[in-house]
Scaffold this active site. Structure first.
Site, mmCIF file in Angstrom:
data_model
loop_
_atom_site.group_PDB
_atom_site.id
_atom_site.type_symbol
_atom_site.label_atom_id
_atom_site.label_comp_id
_atom_site.label_asym_id
_atom_site.label_seq_id
_atom_site.Cartn_x
_atom_site.Cartn_y
_atom_site.Cartn_z
ATOM 1 N N ASP A 1 -24.948 21.156 61.470
ATOM 2 C CA ASP A 1 -25.367 21.106 62.880
ATOM 3 C C ASP A 1 -26.535 20.134 63.055
ATOM 4 O O ASP A 1 -26.567 19.337 63.998
ATOM 5 C CB ASP A 1 -25.709 22.512 63.414
ATOM 6 N N LYS B 1 -23.034 23.794 55.172
ATOM 7 C CA LYS B 1 -23.516 24.900 56.023
ATOM 8 C C LYS B 1 -23.895 26.031 55.077
ATOM 9 O O LYS B 1 -23.386 27.163 55.180
ATOM 10 C CB LYS B 1 -22.405 25.277 57.021
ATOM 11 N N ASP C 1 -14.332 15.140 58.921
ATOM 12 C CA ASP C 1 -13.415 14.772 60.001
ATOM 13 C C ASP C 1 -14.212 14.623 61.303
ATOM 14 O O ASP C 1 -14.114 13.629 62.028
ATOM 15 C CB ASP C 1 -12.368 15.895 60.130
ATOM 16 N N ASP D 1 -15.772 10.894 63.148
ATOM 17 C CA ASP D 1 -15.382 10.494 64.506
ATOM 18 C C ASP D 1 -16.619 10.295 65.379
ATOM 19 O O ASP D 1 -16.687 9.360 66.174
ATOM 20 C CB ASP D 1 -14.473 11.549 65.148
ATOM 21 N N TYR E 1 -8.548 22.899 55.745
ATOM 22 C CA TYR E 1 -7.264 22.329 56.172
ATOM 23 C C TYR E 1 -6.132 22.671 55.203
ATOM 24 O O TYR E 1 -4.965 22.511 55.515
ATOM 25 C CB TYR E 1 -7.364 20.806 56.320
#
Ligand code: NAD
Length: 358
Positions: free
Chosen positions: A223, A191, A247, A251, A142
């Protein structure tokens, strides 16, 4: 002991829910013998209306001079026509940057009384779950280099992710310290089978893990983590991860608990001050109607007591009171959905929580 708290009520339901949290903190102060002092500052749309900018310097200075910060929410349709830099939401990034808040804590806890509100099957949530997601907030993709260029197939866009050892270490240490205060289990999500930043992340986390032998540490690919969250959320206690993975996973986890009106958060930096706020927005559709669920903000105040002031018993007292009130069947409208069952207002829910605190 005296604690000075900056109040950023903001817009929409912000003033209603912050008033509820203040009432709870005052009750806790009376019960446990603490002197909480509150100073309100302008932020967001109300600041634009009053002084022509979403984040006045006086607000930044007031927060920096305080022991902690409690935020409601900002924004609303009245200011939607403004351009990016002038919008109320710009104040959120500004205050986080000004206070150096790089750690975002998002607890996803399923209260026993709300098991029916979770989208997961009853047998998956019968024992409840209580997960703390520790998300890196000021680095990663980001904040990396981005732009447009001409590539093999013409115009293309790119975003890059960079993480320094310093950034990983400080979020990692924060997560280990939080794990130490909970059940001493930490999962680091990355990852590392694909990304270089994740390999550095994992290497740094492993080094930190040696400093915390009391913490049961594991790595998980993102994942797999996304799948495990819906397969068996109970297996997790503290999860630490990068900005974008956090993020998305937070959620996902939050939705497993039921209503958005339940979810608290804390943003922390190098000092103990931090900023505490519900994860939801200013809910303009119900603003000023005494319909808002104040629990996310009240639980954010509990997080402030625990993390900013080290008042663990006091924080637990609030959390237990919320638990008891929900168990007794009290519900704001968002927890009832389309049902015709009677619901309580924001002030009625607050009054019940105050009663439960005693
Ligand atoms: P929202 O979270 O404000 O509302 C989404 C839905 O959830 C609405 O139906 C609302 O009524 C409901 N809701 C939210 N909080 C609730 C509560 N405590 N009790 C009961 N119901 C609740 O999201 P939105 O509608 O997308 O955004 C509204 C405004 O809030 C926008 O201006 C947005 O930019 C802003 N926003 C601010 C923050 C923040 O201040 N941290 C975060 C998200 C959105």
């Amino acid at each position: 002991m005296q604690y000075n708290i900056a109040l950023l009520k903001g817009d929409g339901i912000g003033p209603e829910i912050v008033d509820s949290a203040v009432a709870v903190l005052e009750r806790i102060g009376a019960k446990f013998g603490h002197d909480f002092r509150f100073t309100p500052y302008l932020i967001g749309g109300c600041a634009i209306d009053a002084v022509g900018m979403p984040l006045p310097q006086e607000t930044v200075d007031g927060c920096l001079a305080s022991d902690s910060v409690l935020l409601g929410a900002v924004g609303g349709p009245k200011w939607d026509h403004l351009s990016g830099e002038q919008r109320p939401e710009k104040a959120l990034l500004g205050i986080r940057a000004a206070l150096g808040l790089y750690t975002n804590l998002r607890p996803a806890k399923l209260f026993p009384a709300l098991r029916g509100a979770s989208p997961l099957r009853a047998d998956l949530v019968s024992a409840g779950f209580d997960i703390m997601i520790v998300r890196e907030l000021t680095g990663g993709i980001y904040f990396g280099d981005r732009g447009y260029r001409t590539g093999r197939y013409g115009e293309e866009a790119f975003d890059t992710e960079a993480y320094s050892v310093h950034e990983i270490e400080r979020i990692g240490r924060a997560a280990f310290e939080i794990a130490m205060k909970r059940s001493r289990r930490l999962t680091s999500v990355d990852k590392a089978n694909v990304l270089e930043t994740s390999r550095l992340w994992r290497k740094t986390m492993h080094r930190l893990a040696e400093e915390y032998p009391e913490v049961a540490y594991q790595d998980l690919f993102v994942d797999n983590a996304a799948m495990q969250l819906v397969r068996n959320p109970q297996q997790f206690d503290v999860i630490v991860t990068s900005n974008m993975f956090g993020d998305i996973l937070s959620d996902e986890a939050s939705q497993l608990t039921g209503s958005i009106g339940m979810l608290a958060s804390a943003s922390l930096g190098e000092t103990t001050r931090g900023m505490y706020e519900p994860i939801h927005g200013s809910a303009p559709d119900i603003a000023g109607q005494n319909k808002a669920n104040p629990i996310a903000t009240i639980l954010s105040a509990a997080m402030m007591l625990r993390y900013a002031f080290g008042l663990t018993d006091e924080a637990k007292c609030i959390e237990d009171a919320v638990d008891a009130v929900l168990a007794a069947g009290f519900r704001t409208a968002d927890l009832i959905g389309d049902s015709d069952a009677a619901c309580c207002s924001c002030t009625e829910m607050t009054a019940e929580i105050l009663k439960a605190i005693g």
